[in-house]
Design a protein around this motif. Structure first.
Motif, PDB file in Angstrom:
ATOM      1  N   GLN A  41       4.205  -2.949  -2.605  1.00  0.00           N
ATOM      2  CA  GLN A  41       5.119  -2.200  -1.747  1.00  0.00           C
ATOM      3  C   GLN A  41       4.856  -2.575  -0.294  1.00  0.00           C
ATOM      4  OE1 GLN A  41       4.720   2.040  -2.149  1.00  0.00           O
ATOM      5  NE2 GLN A  41       6.512   2.495  -0.872  1.00  0.00           N
ATOM      6  N   SER A  73       6.556  -2.470   4.070  1.00  0.00           N
ATOM      7  CA  SER A  73       7.489  -1.890   5.036  1.00  0.00           C
ATOM      8  C   SER A  73       7.244  -2.518   6.399  1.00  0.00           C
ATOM      9  CB  SER A  73       7.302  -0.371   5.109  1.00  0.00           C
ATOM     10  OG  SER A  73       8.197   0.211   6.044  1.00  0.00           O
ATOM     11  N   MET A 129       5.974   4.677   3.287  1.00  0.00           N
ATOM     12  CA  MET A 129       4.898   4.571   2.309  1.00  0.00           C
ATOM     13  C   MET A 129       3.927   5.729   2.506  1.00  0.00           C
ATOM     14  SD  MET A 129       4.073   0.476   2.683  1.00  0.00           S
ATOM     15  CE  MET A 129       2.654   0.593   1.605  1.00  0.00           C
ATOM     16  N   GLN A 140       1.052  -1.961   0.578  1.00  0.00           N
ATOM     17  CA  GLN A 140       0.259  -1.267  -0.426  1.00  0.00           C
ATOM     18  C   GLN A 140      -1.117  -1.922  -0.548  1.00  0.00           C
ATOM     19  OE1 GLN A 140       2.167  -1.660  -4.226  1.00  0.00           O
ATOM     20  NE2 GLN A 140       0.348  -1.049  -5.392  1.00  0.00           N
TER      21      GLN A 140
END
Length: 394
Positions: free
Chosen positions: A119, A121, A136, A205
């Motif tokens: 993940q 961003s 997140m 992540q």
């Protein structure tokens, strides 16, 4: 006729490694600009560096037959720019930037190899509400879209850690970010990158597991891997403490997945006529494979290990490609079955009061024949002032 090969920021150690390249007696190696300017400096002007490099090449009295880069930015983008201007084989600048811009790279990965993408961003570190930009939950990593090694990369567990990291990033990101914007200005950017230039950041992540990296080449569309490395982290899990070659911790079926993903991604971004290494994390318990980053060059940290195990440094393939020849590495023709590179860290800041003497280094070499020792500090250096360091250790 002499074949003249220009290496951006050539060092004495690299000259020794280049001597292991087959046919080296036919080559003459030249440093294109110097190591201090291209690697040790902390504030770059890409356009000015390119002009200086062009002047050196233009005034050279012989032929310019190849241009090779083994360091990170800015040399990683200078080589394809200069090579394209002279008709020398090299990857396109766009394909290089799709690998090196961490956010752009993640967007491209999500299109072609989504199963290995953590993940992520994008965010503007100079924005008023940084946390509000990051879609997140804690914990996560933050890092600039372009940085040396793990410099300005931080593990974030709460708002206080994020605020502290943002302060550090704001103070140092423009050293590379401004010059990286100069590179980005040379290509057509997708709409998704609006506002995500060289001084922007990425949140990702946190993943864990066994780290390994295949290294290889793409030449005229042909993809090939010539080696795979184990990457062992220190006890904190933040810094790479040792590289082993060949890799022994990751089973063959996982190595095959790493190689397959690398090939699919590089073909997707149109990367051709260049070298690469791709870093992964494999979670043994869940069998999840995570792609960490794609580097658009051979790793000079691998060079001596290839020479010891395979009989020639990986400079071989970089030179082959730049000369328009199919890359060819020997395999297991070296003196040793296994080789390693170890880094020695220091946890706290301090001033260097002593470095190993020549006699002490000779003692290491007597105990471990053919060992190479690189001392990266001098007496009087303050550790926190050394350039391009990991954010957690010196």
């Amino acid at each position: 006729m002499t074949t003249n090969i220009f290496v951006l920021g050539l060092t004495d150690l690299q000259r020794e490694e280049l001597a292991t390249v087959r046919g080296a007696e036919e080559y003459r190696f030249h440093s294109l600009l110097d190591y201090t300017t291209l690697v040790l400096e902390t504030d770059y002007d890409l356009d000015a560096l390119l002009d200086r490099a062009r002047e050196q090449l233009d005034t050279f009295e012989g032929s310019v037959d190849a241009i090779v880069a083994h360091w990170d930015f800015p040399t990683s983008v200078m080589a394809p720019i200069l090579a394209a201007e002279r008709g020398i084989p090299a990857p396109s600048l766009t394909s290089v930037l799709k690998c090196e811009h961490k956010y752009w790279s993640r967007l491209e990965q999500a299109e072609c190899v989504p199963e290995v993408v953590p993940q992520f961003s994008s965010f503007d570190p100079f924005g008023e509400d940084v946390l509000g930009q990051i879609d997140m939950d804690f914990p996560f990593w933050v890092k600039p879209v372009k940085a040396h090694s793990s410099n300005l990369g931080f593990a974030i567990h709460d708002e206080d850690e994020l605020a502290d990291a943002v302060d550090k990033i704001r103070a140092g990101i423009s050293d590379l970010g401004d010059a990286f914007d100069q590179a980005l200005a040379r290509v057509e950017l997708p709409p998704e990158l609006e506002g995500a230039g060289g001084n922007s950041c990425l949140a990702e992540q946190i993943v864990s597991g066994i780290q390994a990296a295949p290294e290889g080449t793409v030449f005229q569309g042909e993809f090939h891997v010539h080696g795979l490395f184990d990457m062992f982290k220190d006890e904190t899990g933040h810094s790479i403490a040792r590289l082993d070659y060949p890799a022994g911790t990751v089973p063959q079926h996982v190595q095959d997945r790493m190689i397959d993903v690398a090939g699919r991604f590089l073909r997707h971004v149109g990367y051709d006529n260049g070298s690469f290494n791709v870093e992964y994390m494999w979670d043994e318990e869940t069998d999840e494979l995570w792609l960490i980053e794609v580097n658009t060059r051979i790793s000079q940290s691998h060079s001596d290990l290839f020479a010891k195990v395979d009989g020639a440094s990986n400079h071989t393939v970089a030179i082959n490609i730049a000369l328009g020849k199919p890359p060819a590495m020997p395999h297991r023709e070296g003196r040793y079955a296994v080789a390693a590179k170890c880094a020695i860290f220091h946890d706290a800041d301090g001033v260097v009061t002593q470095v190993p003497s020549a006699e002490e280094i000779d003692a290491v070499r007597n105990r471990f024949p053919q060992a190479e020792v690189s001392v990266d500090v001098e007496v009087g250096d303050r550790l926190s002032e050394l350039p391009h360091q990991d954010s957690y250790r010196y």
